[in-house]
Design a protein around this motif. Structure first.
Motif, PDB file in Angstrom:
ATOM      1  N   CYS A 188       0.580  -1.498  -0.246  1.00  0.00           N
ATOM      2  CA  CYS A 188       0.248   0.138  -0.026  1.00  0.00           C
ATOM      3  C   CYS A 188       0.908   0.832  -0.381  1.00  0.00           C
ATOM      4  O   CYS A 188       0.950   2.209  -0.600  1.00  0.00           O
ATOM      5  CB  CYS A 188      -0.826   0.041   1.190  1.00  0.00           C
ATOM      6  N   ARG A 189       1.843   0.920   0.902  1.00  0.00           N
ATOM      7  CA  ARG A 189       2.961   2.455   0.888  1.00  0.00           C
ATOM      8  C   ARG A 189       3.362   2.572  -0.563  1.00  0.00           C
ATOM      9  O   ARG A 189       3.570   3.583  -0.808  1.00  0.00           O
ATOM     10  CB  ARG A 189       3.670   1.961   1.766  1.00  0.00           C
ATOM     11  N   ILE A 190       3.761   1.591  -0.997  1.00  0.00           N
ATOM     12  CA  ILE A 190       4.090   1.378  -2.438  1.00  0.00           C
ATOM     13  C   ILE A 190       3.117   2.219  -3.182  1.00  0.00           C
ATOM     14  O   ILE A 190       3.861   3.037  -4.115  1.00  0.00           O
ATOM     15  CB  ILE A 190       4.881   0.259  -2.778  1.00  0.00           C
ATOM     16  N   VAL A 191       2.594   1.841  -3.656  1.00  0.00           N
ATOM     17  CA  VAL A 191       1.333   1.935  -4.620  1.00  0.00           C
ATOM     18  C   VAL A 191       0.679   3.569  -4.639  1.00  0.00           C
ATOM     19  O   VAL A 191       1.073   4.765  -5.055  1.00  0.00           O
ATOM     20  CB  VAL A 191      -0.189   1.608  -4.502  1.00  0.00           C
ATOM     21  N   ILE A 192       0.771   4.652  -2.886  1.00  0.00           N
ATOM     22  CA  ILE A 192       0.460   5.416  -2.261  1.00  0.00           C
ATOM     23  C   ILE A 192       1.848   6.508  -3.189  1.00  0.00           C
ATOM     24  O   ILE A 192       1.680   6.949  -3.992  1.00  0.00           O
ATOM     25  CB  ILE A 192       0.625   6.489  -0.498  1.00  0.00           C
ATOM     26  N   LEU A 193       3.610   6.112  -2.671  1.00  0.00           N
ATOM     27  CA  LEU A 193       4.068   7.049  -3.549  1.00  0.00           C
ATOM     28  C   LEU A 193       4.514   6.824  -5.056  1.00  0.00           C
ATOM     29  O   LEU A 193       4.833   7.702  -5.316  1.00  0.00           O
ATOM     30  CB  LEU A 193       5.851   6.487  -2.671  1.00  0.00           C
ATOM     31  N   GLU A 194       3.922   5.396  -5.473  1.00  0.00           N
ATOM     32  CA  GLU A 194       3.716   5.778  -7.018  1.00  0.00           C
ATOM     33  C   GLU A 194       2.918   6.645  -7.956  1.00  0.00           C
ATOM     34  O   GLU A 194       3.200   7.111  -8.501  1.00  0.00           O
ATOM     35  CB  GLU A 194       3.587   4.201  -7.583  1.00  0.00           C
ATOM     36  N   ASP A 195       1.804   6.440  -6.665  1.00  0.00           N
ATOM     37  CA  ASP A 195       0.455   7.679  -6.939  1.00  0.00           C
ATOM     38  C   ASP A 195       0.687   8.873  -7.394  1.00  0.00           C
ATOM     39  O   ASP A 195       1.010   9.861  -7.390  1.00  0.00           O
ATOM     40  CB  ASP A 195      -0.726   7.227  -6.559  1.00  0.00           C
ATOM     41  N   GLN A 196       2.121   9.264  -5.945  1.00  0.00           N
ATOM     42  CA  GLN A 196       2.058  10.910  -5.453  1.00  0.00           C
ATOM     43  C   GLN A 196       3.297  11.040  -6.593  1.00  0.00           C
ATOM     44  O   GLN A 196       3.413  12.444  -7.172  1.00  0.00           O
ATOM     45  CB  GLN A 196       2.980  11.281  -4.193  1.00  0.00           C
ATOM     46  N   LEU A 197       4.081  10.481  -6.588  1.00  0.00           N
ATOM     47  CA  LEU A 197       5.081  10.484  -8.182  1.00  0.00           C
ATOM     48  C   LEU A 197       4.820  10.816  -9.425  1.00  0.00           C
ATOM     49  O   LEU A 197       5.090  11.936 -10.473  1.00  0.00           O
ATOM     50  CB  LEU A 197       6.545   9.011  -8.368  1.00  0.00           C
ATOM     51  N   GLU A 198       3.759  10.004 -10.252  1.00  0.00           N
ATOM     52  CA  GLU A 198       2.777  10.414 -10.783  1.00  0.00           C
ATOM     53  C   GLU A 198       2.005  11.523 -11.384  1.00  0.00           C
ATOM     54  O   GLU A 198       2.697  12.334 -12.339  1.00  0.00           O
ATOM     55  CB  GLU A 198       1.949   9.423 -11.238  1.00  0.00           C
ATOM     56  N   ARG A 249       3.159  14.479 -13.552  1.00  0.00           N
ATOM     57  CA  ARG A 249       2.243  15.653 -14.252  1.00  0.00           C
ATOM     58  C   ARG A 249       2.276  17.115 -13.926  1.00  0.00           C
ATOM     59  O   ARG A 249       2.319  17.852 -14.825  1.00  0.00           O
ATOM     60  CB  ARG A 249       1.038  15.242 -13.715  1.00  0.00           C
ATOM     61  N   LEU A 250       2.353  17.239 -12.733  1.00  0.00           N
ATOM     62  CA  LEU A 250       2.104  19.079 -12.340  1.00  0.00           C
ATOM     63  C   LEU A 250       3.912  19.731 -12.917  1.00  0.00           C
ATOM     64  O   LEU A 250       3.199  20.512 -13.258  1.00  0.00           O
ATOM     65  CB  LEU A 250       2.426  19.005 -11.025  1.00  0.00           C
ATOM     66  N   ASN A 251       4.728  18.810 -12.502  1.00  0.00           N
ATOM     67  CA  ASN A 251       5.453  19.194 -13.505  1.00  0.00           C
ATOM     68  C   ASN A 251       5.880  19.321 -14.929  1.00  0.00           C
ATOM     69  O   ASN A 251       6.689  20.664 -15.224  1.00  0.00           O
ATOM     70  CB  ASN A 251       7.748  18.936 -13.201  1.00  0.00           C
ATOM     71  N   ALA A 252       5.473  18.741 -15.909  1.00  0.00           N
ATOM     72  CA  ALA A 252       5.011  18.595 -17.339  1.00  0.00           C
ATOM     73  C   ALA A 252       3.850  20.082 -17.259  1.00  0.00           C
ATOM     74  O   ALA A 252       4.478  21.175 -18.016  1.00  0.00           O
ATOM     75  CB  ALA A 252       4.385  17.606 -17.577  1.00  0.00           C
ATOM     76  N   GLU A 253       3.350  19.994 -16.555  1.00  0.00           N
ATOM     77  CA  GLU A 253       2.666  21.331 -17.038  1.00  0.00           C
ATOM     78  C   GLU A 253       3.126  22.429 -16.938  1.00  0.00           C
ATOM     79  O   GLU A 253       2.422  23.139 -17.202  1.00  0.00           O
ATOM     80  CB  GLU A 253       1.208  21.363 -15.848  1.00  0.00           C
ATOM     81  N   LEU A 254       3.129  22.813 -15.158  1.00  0.00           N
ATOM     82  CA  LEU A 254       4.374  23.299 -15.695  1.00  0.00           C
ATOM     83  C   LEU A 254       5.037  24.233 -16.316  1.00  0.00           C
ATOM     84  O   LEU A 254       5.947  25.416 -16.460  1.00  0.00           O
ATOM     85  CB  LEU A 254       5.161  23.996 -13.927  1.00  0.00           C
ATOM     86  N   ARG A 255       6.415  22.887 -17.201  1.00  0.00           N
ATOM     87  CA  ARG A 255       6.502  23.472 -17.716  1.00  0.00           C
ATOM     88  C   ARG A 255       6.474  23.974 -19.191  1.00  0.00           C
ATOM     89  O   ARG A 255       6.606  24.956 -19.976  1.00  0.00           O
ATOM     90  CB  ARG A 255       7.736  22.069 -18.839  1.00  0.00           C
ATOM     91  N   ARG A 256       5.102  23.313 -19.681  1.00  0.00           N
ATOM     92  CA  ARG A 256       4.544  23.750 -20.709  1.00  0.00           C
ATOM     93  C   ARG A 256       3.952  25.237 -20.917  1.00  0.00           C
ATOM     94  O   ARG A 256       3.816  26.406 -21.639  1.00  0.00           O
ATOM     95  CB  ARG A 256       3.062  22.500 -20.783  1.00  0.00           C
ATOM     96  N   ALA A 257       3.716  25.340 -19.126  1.00  0.00           N
ATOM     97  CA  ALA A 257       3.376  26.857 -19.201  1.00  0.00           C
ATOM     98  C   ALA A 257       4.222  27.670 -19.477  1.00  0.00           C
ATOM     99  O   ALA A 257       4.260  28.865 -19.415  1.00  0.00           O
ATOM    100  CB  ALA A 257       2.573  26.927 -17.417  1.00  0.00           C
ATOM    101  N   GLU A 258       5.660  27.631 -18.260  1.00  0.00           N
ATOM    102  CA  GLU A 258       6.907  28.324 -18.870  1.00  0.00           C
ATOM    103  C   GLU A 258       6.092  28.362 -20.036  1.00  0.00           C
ATOM    104  O   GLU A 258       7.952  29.695 -20.919  1.00  0.00           O
ATOM    105  CB  GLU A 258       7.909  28.064 -17.835  1.00  0.00           C
ATOM    106  N   ASP A 259       7.044  27.160 -20.987  1.00  0.00           N
ATOM    107  CA  ASP A 259       7.504  27.596 -22.737  1.00  0.00           C
ATOM    108  C   ASP A 259       6.400  28.363 -23.710  1.00  0.00           C
ATOM    109  O   ASP A 259       6.732  28.931 -24.549  1.00  0.00           O
ATOM    110  CB  ASP A 259       7.683  26.505 -23.047  1.00  0.00           C
TER     111      ASP A 259
END
Length: 105
Positions: A80-90, A94-104
């Motif tokens: 369960c902890r692994i799945v939670i961490l995988e979800d947080q990483l995903e 996703r947020l990082n990609a959105e921020l990069r698109r907004a900056e570009d």
């Protein structure tokens, strides 16, 4: 990841949700497994008007991922902890990609 993955009460008109028995059957597990992943904080069942536990499709997807890990020998709480961490990483990626698109753009 939000442990409850949704509201505490279920409005059956909002989206499909499945009873504990049906949910367990759909992911190839037992109702006891669903209770165990709930106790580990991975999912919190929704409640129908009658107070019955119900699970959304999203909850079933993440419970199925935990079941895969358990089937490979990982203890339930660790899975369960692994799945939670995988979800947080995903989500972070996703947020990082959105921020990069907004900056570009």
């Amino acid at each position: 990841m939000k442990p409850s993955h949704g509201p505490d009460r279920l409005d059956d008109d909002d989206y499909p949700a499945y009873t504990m028995g049906r949910a367990a059957e759909m992911i190839g597990a037992t109702p006891g497994f669903l209770r165990a992943v709930g106790e580990a904080g991975l999912i919190t069942p929704l409640r129908s008007d009658g107070g019955h536990r119900r699970y959304s499709r999203y909850q079933l997807r993440i419970a199925a991922r935990a079941r895969e890990l358990v089937d490979q020998g990982t203890p339930v709480e660790a899975a369960c902890r692994i799945v939670i961490l995988e979800d947080q990483l995903e989500e972070a990626l996703r947020l990082n990609a959105e921020l990069r698109r907004a900056e570009d753009g």
